[in-house]
Structures are given as C-alpha cells and as structure tokens.
Design a protein around this motif. Structure first.
Motif, mmCIF file in Angstrom:
data_model
loop_
_atom_site.group_PDB
_atom_site.id
_atom_site.type_symbol
_atom_site.label_atom_id
_atom_site.label_comp_id
_atom_site.label_asym_id
_atom_site.label_seq_id
_atom_site.Cartn_x
_atom_site.Cartn_y
_atom_site.Cartn_z
ATOM 1 N N ILE A 252 27.623 -5.752 -49.303
ATOM 2 C CA ILE A 252 28.648 -4.708 -49.226
ATOM 3 C C ILE A 252 28.021 -3.395 -48.755
ATOM 4 C CG2 ILE A 252 30.216 -3.279 -50.602
ATOM 5 C CD1 ILE A 252 30.808 -5.744 -52.288
ATOM 6 N N GLY A 253 26.799 -3.111 -49.213
ATOM 7 C CA GLY A 253 26.113 -1.906 -48.747
ATOM 8 C C GLY A 253 25.865 -1.943 -47.251
ATOM 9 N N ALA A 254 25.437 -3.108 -46.746
ATOM 10 C CA ALA A 254 25.195 -3.258 -45.305
ATOM 11 C C ALA A 254 26.498 -3.088 -44.523
ATOM 12 C CB ALA A 254 24.582 -4.617 -45.015
ATOM 13 N N LEU A 255 27.585 -3.629 -45.053
ATOM 14 C CA LEU A 255 28.881 -3.490 -44.383
ATOM 15 C C LEU A 255 29.350 -2.036 -44.385
ATOM 16 C CD1 LEU A 255 30.758 -6.653 -45.732
ATOM 17 C CD2 LEU A 255 29.869 -6.274 -43.417
ATOM 18 N N MET A 256 29.041 -1.319 -45.447
ATOM 19 C CA MET A 256 29.419 0.087 -45.517
ATOM 20 C C MET A 256 28.668 0.891 -44.464
ATOM 21 S SD MET A 256 31.449 2.170 -46.979
ATOM 22 C CE MET A 256 31.673 3.920 -46.655
ATOM 23 N N ILE A 257 27.382 0.601 -44.281
ATOM 24 C CA ILE A 257 26.596 1.270 -43.243
ATOM 25 C C ILE A 257 27.161 0.945 -41.861
ATOM 26 C CG2 ILE A 257 24.323 1.376 -42.143
ATOM 27 C CD1 ILE A 257 23.103 0.829 -44.894
ATOM 28 N N LEU A 258 27.514 -0.326 -41.672
ATOM 29 C CA LEU A 258 28.090 -0.745 -40.393
ATOM 30 C C LEU A 258 29.412 -0.033 -40.146
ATOM 31 C CD1 LEU A 258 28.068 -2.603 -37.909
ATOM 32 C CD2 LEU A 258 29.170 -4.370 -39.326
ATOM 33 N N TRP A 259 30.231 0.078 -41.170
ATOM 34 C CA TRP A 259 31.525 0.740 -41.017
ATOM 35 C C TRP A 259 31.342 2.216 -40.678
ATOM 36 C CZ3 TRP A 259 36.105 0.486 -39.534
ATOM 37 C CH2 TRP A 259 37.090 1.402 -39.930
ATOM 38 N N TYR A 260 30.376 2.851 -41.294
ATOM 39 C CA TYR A 260 30.075 4.253 -40.972
ATOM 40 C C TYR A 260 29.672 4.372 -39.503
ATOM 41 C CZ TYR A 260 27.190 8.464 -40.547
ATOM 42 O OH TYR A 260 26.633 9.651 -40.116
ATOM 43 N N ALA A 261 28.810 3.475 -39.042
ATOM 44 C CA ALA A 261 28.351 3.509 -37.645
ATOM 45 C C ALA A 261 29.507 3.279 -36.683
ATOM 46 C CB ALA A 261 27.268 2.458 -37.428
ATOM 47 N N ILE A 262 30.408 2.368 -37.035
ATOM 48 C CA ILE A 262 31.568 2.092 -36.173
ATOM 49 C C ILE A 262 32.455 3.319 -36.069
ATOM 50 C CG2 ILE A 262 33.712 0.771 -36.021
ATOM 51 C CD1 ILE A 262 32.186 -1.614 -37.191
ATOM 52 N N GLN A 263 32.695 3.989 -37.184
ATOM 53 C CA GLN A 263 33.540 5.182 -37.161
ATOM 54 C C GLN A 263 32.943 6.262 -36.264
ATOM 55 O OE1 GLN A 263 35.732 6.322 -40.998
ATOM 56 N NE2 GLN A 263 33.939 5.267 -41.802
ATOM 57 N N VAL A 264 31.632 6.473 -36.410
ATOM 58 C CA VAL A 264 30.975 7.494 -35.591
ATOM 59 C C VAL A 264 31.030 7.101 -34.117
ATOM 60 C CG1 VAL A 264 28.779 8.633 -35.085
ATOM 61 C CG2 VAL A 264 29.468 8.247 -37.465
ATOM 62 N N ASP A 265 30.790 5.809 -33.841
ATOM 63 C CA ASP A 265 30.751 5.336 -32.459
ATOM 64 C C ASP A 265 32.113 5.405 -31.786
ATOM 65 O OD1 ASP A 265 29.137 4.050 -30.327
ATOM 66 O OD2 ASP A 265 30.572 2.405 -30.601
ATOM 67 N N THR A 266 33.183 5.317 -32.581
ATOM 68 C CA THR A 266 34.526 5.336 -32.009
ATOM 69 C C THR A 266 35.141 6.730 -31.992
ATOM 70 O OG1 THR A 266 35.410 4.698 -34.181
ATOM 71 C CG2 THR A 266 35.026 2.935 -32.577
ATOM 72 N N GLY A 267 34.336 7.737 -32.277
ATOM 73 C CA GLY A 267 34.801 9.104 -32.115
ATOM 74 C C GLY A 267 35.152 9.870 -33.370
ATOM 75 N N SER A 268 35.012 9.260 -34.528
ATOM 76 C CA SER A 268 35.295 9.999 -35.763
ATOM 77 C C SER A 268 34.227 11.059 -35.982
ATOM 78 C CB SER A 268 35.325 9.050 -36.966
ATOM 79 O OG SER A 268 36.390 8.137 -36.863
ATOM 80 N N SER A 269 34.609 12.162 -36.549
ATOM 81 C CA SER A 269 33.640 13.203 -36.870
ATOM 82 C C SER A 269 32.749 12.728 -38.018
ATOM 83 C CB SER A 269 34.357 14.488 -37.285
ATOM 84 O OG SER A 269 35.047 14.293 -38.512
ATOM 85 N N LEU A 270 31.595 13.339 -38.171
ATOM 86 C CA LEU A 270 30.704 12.966 -39.262
ATOM 87 C C LEU A 270 31.359 13.253 -40.608
ATOM 88 C CD1 LEU A 270 27.156 14.105 -38.044
ATOM 89 C CD2 LEU A 270 28.265 11.876 -37.853
ATOM 90 N N THR A 271 32.157 14.298 -40.664
ATOM 91 C CA THR A 271 32.870 14.609 -41.907
ATOM 92 C C THR A 271 33.852 13.503 -42.261
ATOM 93 O OG1 THR A 271 32.699 16.987 -41.477
ATOM 94 C CG2 THR A 271 34.388 16.266 -43.039
ATOM 95 N N GLN A 272 34.572 13.011 -41.270
ATOM 96 C CA GLN A 272 35.534 11.936 -41.496
ATOM 97 C C GLN A 272 34.829 10.634 -41.847
ATOM 98 O OE1 GLN A 272 38.679 12.060 -41.746
ATOM 99 N NE2 GLN A 272 39.581 10.062 -41.251
#
Length: 409
Positions: A252-272
């Motif tokens: 689950i921790g690895a998936l959370m890191i992956l989800w964070y990376a996906i959000q950043v890569d798709t244009g979400s701000s670091l705050t979001q």
C-alpha cells in the motif's frame, strides 16, 4: 440516561465490562515503541516542511508519506483514552478534569512560549499579541493543533462509549466511520465530483479549519478505541499475521508513492498531490499504523522472551525514549525554528543541498529536544512542559494491577 451519568453509572455497559470482559489493567509497554515511531515521523515531516519543499517533487513526496504522523497520534490517543477508562473507570467530572487538565496546562504553557518565539523570530509586534492568542488559544499553534482535536474527542467520548456499549457489532461502527472518512476525502480532494458538497465543506472550513476538525480524523480515534476494547483479540491476530501485515503495508505504501507520482505527472500541483486529507491517503495511514502497531507488539514480545541484559542508560531503552516523546512533540517546533534561523543567518541554507538541510534539521531538533525534555523531567515542571509523565502512569497502572493482574503488557 443523562450525559452526566455516562461515566459514573455502575452498570456494565458504562463501566466497561460489557465492552471488554476482562480489560488488562497494566501499563501497555508495547505502546512505547509506537510513541517513539510516531514522534520520529512528526519531527521528520516537519523537518522536510521547514526545509522548504514548495517546488521539490521528491521532498514533497516524503511529506506526503509522513503525513501519517498526525493520524498515528490520533489513533494512539483514542486507544489510550479508551483503555484508561476501561482499566480505571472515572466519573464524568473526573474523566473530563483529568483529560483537559493533563493536556490543557501544557497546551497553554507552550502557546505562551511560542508567542514569545513568534515575537522574536517573526518580528511580530506586541499589537499582534491579541490576534495571536485569539487564533492559537482556540485552534492551536502549529503542531499544537492535535490538542484542540483531542479536546473535541474527549468532549463526546462518553456518548461514543454509550454507542459502543449499545451494540455488539463494533465492526459496523468502524466500517461506517471509515466509509465517511473516504467519502469526505474524495469530495474534498475532487471538488468537481459533487460541487454542492464541496461548497459546504469550504463553508465549514472557514469556521473550523479541517486540520482542526474532529470529523477529519474521527476514523483514527474510532479505530484506536476499538483496538482498546478488543485488545486481546487484536494482539492475537496481529501476532499471528505479522508478515502479512508488513507485506500489505509495504504494498500500500508503494502504491501511495506511485499515486503521488501519477498526480504530479498528470499536472496536479504539489499541494494537491500531497493533500493529507485525500481518501487514498487514509488507506495509507491505516496501513502504516497497522505496521507500527505490529512492530511495537513484536518488539515487546521479543523483549519478554529475551535473556536479561546489562542495565543501560534510560535514553537507550524504549521506555526511556517513550518518556521524552511528549516533551519532544511539544518543544520541537521551538528548536526546529531556531536551527532553521541559524542555517539562514549563516547562509548554509543557500549552499547546502536540501537533503543536508533536512538531515541537519531532523538530527539537531531530535538531539536538542530530547536533551531539553530529559532535563525538564527532572524538575517540577515536568508535566507542564513535558506532557503526561510516563513514570507516574506506570505507577498508577501498577497499583491497579495489584487487584487485577494484567493479561498482557
């Protein structure tokens, strides 16, 4: 039944017998390591934040994962508050007096200390003192805000105990609590999904910020209380499934890191992307808390079966380190801010890589706050500036154990 009688009603439903047939009366030594880990994550998270990570993708990723610290703290609070009431039932008045005084006095003392710090470091004027006090006495300055949240949980705790005593299906309570948390996280993190709700959340946030609202963290208090009620069963289950818990938490921790990376890569701000209240984060926090609880239980069981060792200095033992965690949590912002100011004044923050800055802030803050708390615990101000005194709690539980020996520690 009136609220005023909920905690002094001699009936089993309120005294705790209906919730836990034979609650352990001993001090829970296994929580010492949990306290240490929770405290380390708090200082670690703030070390990253204080180092300035507004544009740092990797650093903000660490912050995203370390947001678990606040929720681990609330889980622990729910567990110990409920466990203490089961082990040593108190009247409503005594319960509220103990909890509000035990946390309220350090809260007031450190609010004053941080006021002086702000006047010095932030160069605030005395004319702003009233504004500072109005905001921070009510909501909590910086890392003190969990006390304000705990005050809310303590207020409604008697009613919550009545709810748990009224039903044997505690899993329904947990599922309902978790479902609400996930729904809240989804509608807050994705406001376009249900705009009317998102607007309602914004209105509520303007009155009481979500970071200070019990609704934001209620699932962790509920989980902690239910663990306290079913402590024997939970410990047995965790002991039998240690590897599975560690594996699942890691996944689950690895998936959370992956989800964070996906959000950043798709244009979400670091705050979001690092939003501590997103539903995906709730899943990670529970996984991390489960792993922390499992490690703590495993460590305590290992200590019980290990051969006697040569006595060591207190700060080299889990009980000794756990004793200073309250003071470290209360004071670390003072020392962290001081260290950051020193790095800024010397120009080191400009030239050092961010990794070095974080390391200096973390190691320095831990060292100084541990030393400070160790000294405070030797004075009459130990509970005023250091929070609940673990040695006194151990003595209190030891007295209870004389009449009702603990089934486990």
């Amino acid at each position: 039944m009136k609220v005023a009688t909920l905690l002094n009603d001699p009936s089993p439903a309120v005294s705790g017998d209906a919730l836990h047939p034979s609650p352990s009366r001993g001090y829970l030594d296994m929580l010492d390591l949990f306290r240490i880990m929770a405290c380390v994550t708090v200082v670690g998270n703030h070390s990253f934040i204080w180092a300035g990570m507004s544009t740092n993708v990797v650093g903000t990723g660490f912050i995203t994962m370390l947001h678990l610290s606040r929720n681990a703290f609330f889980f622990l609070s729910g567990l110990v508050i409920c466990y203490a009431q089961l082990a040593h039932p108190r009247s409503l008045r005594a319960f509220w007096r103990r909890r509000y005084v035990q946390l309220g006095v350090p809260y007031l003392a450190w609010t004053g200390i941080y006021l002086v710090m702000c006047l010095y470091y932030v160069e605030s004027s005395w004319g702003e003192v009233g504004t500072y006090l109005k905001q921070n006495l009510l909501m909590g300055y910086s890392q003190l805000y969990p006390v304000f949240v705990i005050f809310q949980s303590v207020l409604i705790f008697p009613l919550f105990m009545r709810l748990l005593a009224a039903t044997r299906r505690h899993w329904i309570v947990m599922v309902t609590s978790l479902a609400f948390a996930l729904f809240l996280g989804l509608t807050m993190h994705y406001p376009s999904w249900i705009p009317p709700l998102s607007n309602a959340w914004k209105a509520m946030n303007s009155a009481v910020p979500w970071s200070r609202d019990l609704l934001t963290y209620q699932e962790f208090f509920v989980a902690g209380a239910l663990v306290a009620i079913h402590l024997d069963e939970v410990c047995q289950f965790v002991s039998a499934h240690l590897r599975q818990i560690f594996l699942l938490s890691g996944v689950i921790g690895a998936l959370m890191i992956l989800w964070y990376a996906i959000q950043v890569d798709t244009g979400s701000s670091l705050t979001q992307a690092s939003d501590p209240y997103q539903a995906e984060g709730v899943v990670w926090y529970f996984a991390a808390i489960a792993a922390m609880f499992a490690v703590s239980l495993w460590w305590q069981q290992r200590k019980q079966t290990a051969s006697p060792r040569v006595p060591r200095p207190a700060l080299m033992t889990t009980s000794g380190l756990a004793a200073v965690t309250g003071g470290v949590w209360l004071s670390h912002n003072l020392f962290l801010t001081t260290l950051r100011s020193i790095l800024g004044a010397t120009g080191l923050r400009t030239y050092l890589p961010w990794e070095a800055t974080v390391a200096i802030l973390f190691v320095g803050t831990v060292a100084v706050s541990v030393a400070f708390t160790s000294l405070i615990l030797r004075t009459r101000l130990k509970w005023v500036l250091g929070g609940p005194v673990r040695a006194e709690q151990r003595a209190e539980y030891a007295a209870l154990a004389v009449s009702a020996p603990a089934s486990h520690t």
